[in-house]
Every structure is written in structure tokens, then in C-alpha cells.
Enzyme design. Sequence first.
Site, PDB file in Angstrom:
ATOM      1  CG  ASN A 118      -1.925  -1.161   1.134  1.00  0.00           C
ATOM      2  OD1 ASN A 118      -1.991  -1.848   0.105  1.00  0.00           O
ATOM      3  ND2 ASN A 118      -2.656  -1.389   2.200  1.00  0.00           N
ATOM      4  CG  HIS A 164     -21.005  36.904 -28.407  1.00  0.00           C
ATOM      5  ND1 HIS A 164     -21.808  36.308 -27.472  1.00  0.00           N
ATOM      6  CD2 HIS A 164     -20.575  38.069 -27.851  1.00  0.00           C
ATOM      7  CE1 HIS A 164     -21.886  37.083 -26.394  1.00  0.00           C
ATOM      8  NE2 HIS A 164     -21.141  38.159 -26.595  1.00  0.00           N
ATOM      9  CB  SER A 285      -9.472  14.166 -49.134  1.00  0.00           C
ATOM     10  OG  SER A 285     -10.478  13.349 -49.681  1.00  0.00           O
ATOM     11  CE  LYS A 291     -11.151  19.251 -47.512  1.00  0.00           C
ATOM     12  NZ  LYS A 291     -11.950  18.220 -46.864  1.00  0.00           N
ATOM     13  CD  GLU A 298      -9.857  18.097 -38.564  1.00  0.00           C
ATOM     14  OE1 GLU A 298     -11.029  17.812 -38.815  1.00  0.00           O
ATOM     15  OE2 GLU A 298      -8.929  17.877 -39.359  1.00  0.00           O
ATOM     16  CE1 TYR A 325      -4.304   0.050  -2.619  1.00  0.00           C
ATOM     17  CE2 TYR A 325      -5.379  -1.948  -1.845  1.00  0.00           C
ATOM     18  CZ  TYR A 325      -4.781  -1.215  -2.858  1.00  0.00           C
ATOM     19  OH  TYR A 325      -4.669  -1.751  -4.112  1.00  0.00           O
TER      20      TYR A 325
END
Length: 468
Positions: A118, A164, A285, A291, A298, A325
Site C-alpha cells: 500500500n 461570440h 483526402s 483537400k 482536430e 486502502y
Amino acid sequence: MTEPKKSGSGKMWGGRFSEGTAASVEAFSASIQYDSRLYKYDIAGSKAHADMLADHGILTRDELTAIKDGLTAIEQEIDQGTFVFRRELEDIHMNIEKSLVERIGPAGAKLHSGRSRNDQVALDFKMYLRDQCDILMALLHDIRKAFVVLARKYLGHIMPGYTHMQRAQPVQIAHHMLAYYEMFGRDLGRMADCRKRLNLSPLGCAAMAGTGLPIDREQVAKALGFDGVTANSMDTSGDRDYAIEFTSTCTMIQLHLSRLSEELVLWSGQEFHFVDISDKFCTGSSIMPQKKNPDIPELIRGKSGRVVGSLMTLITLMKGLPLTYNRDLQEDKEPVFDAVDTVSASLAIMAELLENLTFNTERMAEATRTGCMTATDLADYLVLKNVPFREAHAIVGGAVAYCLKKGCELPDLTLAELAGFSPVIGKDVYEVLSVEGSVNSRISTGGTGGVRVAEAVVAAEKNLGLSQ
Ligand code: ARG
């Protein structure tokens, strides 16, 4: 060499058992698949513990030498990938200890005197996390440096600032970059705090009540680089605050990275085209030949879920857990390891991406020319001419509506048109209506004004040791 007396179950703890553990239980309860990551800390901890035991007469000098040599040999085998981990031995602690006993006999069986798994597992985990704090702090330093380099490079260039996600007020690109420098600076502070708070040794709390053997906890703590020892053995045995605090800091870092990622995804798209992410950090792509996708931001944005999930796992794990524990605590490592791997990889690759990032300054400046972005400056101009701010706000609102109808911007209005909204408006109004004038006027502390941002860049460079 004699092995310790064999038990019914064949386990190191099996003396009171008459039957072996079910294979299904061994499979379900083992942690060796992931806690083997802690082996270096386990071995360093055992060596320091053995030194202390020898100093207090619990081990002879010969036994100490045998233990340390045995542990070194085990470490080398694990380093080289030749050590055979056994699932039936459950975890890294038992795998190492059992192997030691098999190598050196009874001396190895004395190593566990005055400690329990522990406190041992807490020791290994804290030592591991302490190193991870250091590694992450270095990575945070690197990413902050990347922002400061960009701020210096683009000093004086203007872009729209958003609220915003609508164009709000013109700002310096450098100001936007230094916003991230600040965010990751707070993360660095949190990581340093976390390291400091966790750096107390748990070893010697034993199972949860301490030990009657003549051990010296402070000696072991000092040998292992801790600032001291924990104060209460029961708290220590079941404490995982440090793991939660660490993972919460990791979560904050990943959240900051996700915000940056989102901006980079937007900014690199055709609608904005504010930045060019280097080809090295994009992919194409399989069907659309034109692309160029911003996969790295991402993925970083997406990986936030894993880190938040790790934090949730730990928090849920600890909720309602009675002292001290409980085996539940074995579930603490995988989420922490995953958070470490995710955050360190994300920080490193984002810093690299930033080092290869180009801002499209003309396009960004162009974007500040529409949207009546100096409307607040016109209101402030009126305030300086003694018009109450709320009244000024309404006057400028009228001017903006007029521009929208006419399809023009505030600086395009003639003096006669502007004076039609308020008689206090004079020729000097054009100074505040320009985007450059607007940016440069914002010299309040922390503002985007030329002097302020230049000072902030210098201060950041000094802070990071980038300037002489
Ligand atoms: N494998 C366990 C863990 O990681 C080690 C501690 C086990 N202690 C015990 N009393 N069963 O938590």
C-alpha cells in the site's frame, strides 16, 4: 539457497490459504499489464528502503549487497526486455520481489520488512508523477516559447478580435498569441504546485497504521528526493489527491490546447484563411484531391475527451471510498497514464506545428476593415467629449445602423454625416476611427495597444530566458 515456505496458493501472501487463486480472478485482478511502467521507481524505492533497513540492523551488509545487486540485475533485464512478467504475480511490486527471492533466496524475502504494497504503490506512483510534472513543465515551457516567437515575429500586425465569434475589436496578432502564453503559464504554475504538494514520501506508513519495526522514514524520503514524509499513515494509505490534482492540471492543459486547436481549424479554412499550417502537419483526402486537412489540431481537440474522461474516472473512483486502502485504488493508474501520454504528445506536436505556422497578415488586416470594428472607439471619443457612455453607445449604434444601410464603414462617413449623430463630433474623429488608431489607443494595462504588447513580448522573452 532456500525459498521461503511455500503456501497453499503459491502466492507470496498465501500462508493462510489452502486453495490456489482461480485463473479468472488472476486475469481480472492483475495490474502488471500497465503498472510495469513503474519498475524503475519500484526498484529505486526498494534500494533506498533496503539501505535504511541495513542501517537499522534489520538486514546485514551482505544481505543488502545481495538485494541491491539482485535489483540491479532485474532492472537491467526489464530495460532490455528479457524479464518475464508473470500475471499470476499480479503487479510490478510482486513480480520484482518474487524474482529477487528466486535469485538471492532468504535475503530477498527480508526486503518487505516494515513496508506494505500500500505504501509501496503510493511511493512508486508519486515518484512517477513527480517526473511527469517535470517533463510536462518542460513541454509547457517549449509551447510558451513558440507563442512568444510568433508574437515577436508578427509584432505590429493587426487582426480582428472576436466575442461570440463575431468581429469585435481590432487587436494585435501578438496579443492573441500572448493570451495563450498566459494560459499555459497558469498551467505551469499549477503543475509546479502539484509537484510540490505531492513530494512527501509515503513509505513506512506500511499497510495503514505504521510499523513497530525500527525504521527511519525521513532517511528513505531524503534518499529518494522527497521534501519530507507524510504525516498520517491512514491518510497516506488511501490518498490519491495528488493523482486527481495532476490529472486535473492535465485536463486544463488539454482544454487550452483544444481552444487553440479550434481556432487553428477555423483560421486555416478558406472562410478565414488567416493561417497556413505547414504541409508537414496536414493530410489530404483519399477522394478529394484538392483537400488539405488540419488533422493535428482536430485530433488534439478530439483527444480532450480522453483526458477529461481520465479525470472523471479518478474522481468517481475516489468518491465515497472509505479509509484506508481499498483495491479500487488499483484503478488509478490507467487513466493517469493515458492522460500523461495524451497531454505530453499533444503539447509536443502543437509546439512543433506553431514553429511552422505562417500568418496571412494581409488577409487578417483586411478582415478588420469591415464590421464597424472601431464603434467602441467612437463611443469612447464621445465620452472624452463629456457625453455619458450609455448615451454615446446609443449614438454610435445609430451611426452603425446607418453604415449598414448604406453599405459602408464608419471611416467612410463624411464629417457632416457623423456630426449629424452628435454635434460634439469634430474633424479629429477620424483619428479614432482608423483600425490602427483604435489598436494603438488601447494602452491600459493588459490591453492590445502597441506599447503594451511590445512590453509584454519583452517581458515574456525575459521570463523564458530568450533575451540577453
Ligand atoms: N496492485 C495493487 C495496486 O496497484 C497493489 C497494492 C495491493 N495491496 C493490497 N493490499 N492488495 O493497488
